[in-house]
Design an enzyme around this catalytic site. Structure first.
Site, short mmCIF file in Angstrom:
data_model
loop_
_atom_site.label_atom_id
_atom_site.label_comp_id
_atom_site.label_asym_id
_atom_site.label_seq_id
_atom_site.Cartn_x
_atom_site.Cartn_y
_atom_site.Cartn_z
N LYS A 75 36.97 84.51 18.56
CA LYS A 75 35.67 84.37 17.88
C LYS A 75 35.78 84.92 16.45
O LYS A 75 36.74 85.62 16.12
CB LYS A 75 34.59 85.10 18.67
CG LYS A 75 34.81 86.61 18.75
CD LYS A 75 33.88 87.26 19.76
CE LYS A 75 34.11 88.76 19.82
NZ LYS A 75 33.37 89.39 20.94
N TYR A 124 31.46 100.85 -13.01
CA TYR A 124 30.01 100.91 -12.86
C TYR A 124 29.56 102.30 -12.44
O TYR A 124 30.13 102.91 -11.54
CB TYR A 124 29.55 99.92 -11.78
CG TYR A 124 29.64 98.48 -12.19
CD1 TYR A 124 28.91 97.99 -13.27
CD2 TYR A 124 30.43 97.60 -11.47
CE1 TYR A 124 28.99 96.65 -13.62
CE2 TYR A 124 30.52 96.25 -11.82
CZ TYR A 124 29.79 95.79 -12.91
OH TYR A 124 29.87 94.48 -13.25
C1 LIG Z 1 34.34 90.22 21.62
C2 LIG Z 1 34.48 90.19 23.09
C3 LIG Z 1 35.70 90.56 23.69
C4 LIG Z 1 36.86 91.15 22.92
O1 LIG Z 1 36.53 92.46 22.56
P1 LIG Z 1 37.64 93.45 21.93
O2 LIG Z 1 37.01 94.78 21.99
O3 LIG Z 1 37.84 92.97 20.52
O4 LIG Z 1 38.85 93.30 22.73
C5 LIG Z 1 35.80 90.39 25.07
N1 LIG Z 1 34.78 89.95 25.80
C6 LIG Z 1 33.57 89.62 25.26
C7 LIG Z 1 32.47 89.14 26.13
C8 LIG Z 1 33.39 89.74 23.89
O5 LIG Z 1 32.20 89.42 23.36
#
Ligand SMILES: *Cc1c(COP(=O)(O)O)cnc(C)c1O
Length: 370
Positions: A34, A265
């Site tokens: 994702k 800045y």
């Molecule tokens: C994002 C996510 C993961 C992975 O999480 P990490 O902590 O990056 O390993 C796994 N399961 C779900 C449902 C997630 O939303």
């Protein structure tokens, strides 16, 4: 290379998959891609891993469709399920599997033609209280889902930890036992498919949670899910992983700078002596945090030097010292090598490594090596 660059090591990525297989020898792997694979480029990552992992996990329907259009063969799971405005027949059309976390999704599947066959991951809320069926209602809803003819049997079971990164919290064991109690309550075990609970924190700290499928996100990219400086599990490297991303850019120009002159800045920094400043092509417009602590190190020509003044949109100033040999065009690493893990920059920024990775903007160019 004249712009902010996300250098991605494909060897490191494969190393991490192999390491996760080694520590979870009886589990399948759902690689979480994702948010553009945590900014590593989801298509390239998925194409590389297609033959090495068992599933991909994405957050949104569009992400899953993108991967299918790029020819990804492995099963793809929508971790948030389809949304109620989505057309669930797209799941069938693109061969996507879906998490089911609320009753309206069951209603939508019940209306699909029975010729369809949709693979589902029934989500139970064991303590995160974000998505998933309440534990006291889960068995009834599971039976309802199992009655939908368009739903493929068996049905997989998924839950998610809220505190797996806390090595001393009791909550994780409570969540595991609620998960197991749910499984025990399903009389017809032929309806029960694969079980999955562990993301990176569970994988690395709670072996009881490994089950049939592990769901590594950040660990896949070689980064620790734990807080920096805690119990010796500070970085992915110390855990046996290899960082996949190096975030870098280069010096645009080098300036002579006099003692007592202010920089940038708001004039938040003045040099205490004559020095040379490097102007680097990197800024918050590339995703580097504007509010990072003054003095945060970067890596150049084999040494660490500090960021001085405020981070601007497109540039960062670094203090090279009076007698440096650095030149315009030299590479500057912001994180990703042994001296500068992203977990350390997270501590300087007050953000988590997750956020640092995912906030990199489109302006930074992806480059794949080895
Ligand atoms: C994002 C996510 C993961 C992975 O999480 P990490 O902590 O990056 O390993 C796994 N399961 C779900 C449902 C997630 O939303």
């Amino acid at each position: 290379m004249s712009v902010a660059t996300i250098e991605v090591s494909l060897t490191a990525l494969l190393n991490n998959v192999a390491y996760l297989r080694k520590i979870c020898p009886t589990s399948q792997i759902m690689a979480i891609v994702k948010a553009n694979a945590y900014s590593h480029g989801k298509e390239k990552v998925a194409i590389l891993l297609d033959n090495y992992v068992d599933y991909f996990g994405v957050a949104r329907l569009e992400e899953g469709i993108d991967l299918r259009k790029k020819g990804i063969q492995s099963p793809i799971v929508l971790l948030e399920g389809f949304f109620l405005h989505d057309d669930p027949s797209l799941l069938q059309q693109y061969g996507l599997e879906t998490v089911i976390h609320c009753s309206q999704q069951i209603d939508a599947l019940a209306r699909l033609p029975k010729t369809m066959s949709i693979s589902c991951w029934f989500k139970i809320d064991t303590g995160m209280h974000r998505l998933g069926f309440r534990i006291d209602q889960a068995v009834d809803y599971f039976k309802q889902l199992a009655c939908c003819e368009a739903v493929k049997k068996p049905i997989n079971i998924i839950s998610h930890f809220c505190s797996a990164d806390n090595l001393t919290a009791n909550e994780t064991m409570t969540q595991i036992s609620l998960f197991d109690r749910f499984i025990d309550q399903i009389d017809d075990s032929s309806l029960l498919g694969k079980q999955t609970i562990a993301a990176s924190g569970g994988i690395l700290a709670w072996s009881e949670s490994h089950r049939d499928v592990i769901r590594p996100g950040i660990a896949l990219y070689g980064v620790s899910p734990f807080d920096y400086n805690e119990d010796g599990k500070a970085t992915g490297m110390q855990l046996g992983l290899r960082p996949v991303m190096t975030f870098k850019s280069e010096i645009i120009t080098i300036r002579e700078h006099n003692k007592n002159e202010a920089v940038g800045y708001g004039q938040i920094w003045r040099s205490e002596q004559d020095t040379c400043l490097g102007v680097v092509a990197m800024g918050y417009g590339d995703g580097y945090p504007r509010d990072i602590l003054p003095g945060t190190p970067v890596w150049i020509n084999g040494r660490l030097v500090p960021i001085v003044g405020r981070v601007s949109m497109d540039m960062i100033l670094i203090d090279l010292g009076l007698n440096s040999d650095d030149q315009a065009g030299d590479e500057v690493i912001f994180w990703g090598n042994e001296a500068l893990p992203v977990e350390k920059i997270a501590a300087y920024s007050g953000m988590s490594a997750y956020e640092l990775l995912t906030r990199i903007t489109e302006r930074a160019k992806l480059r794949y090596v080895d």
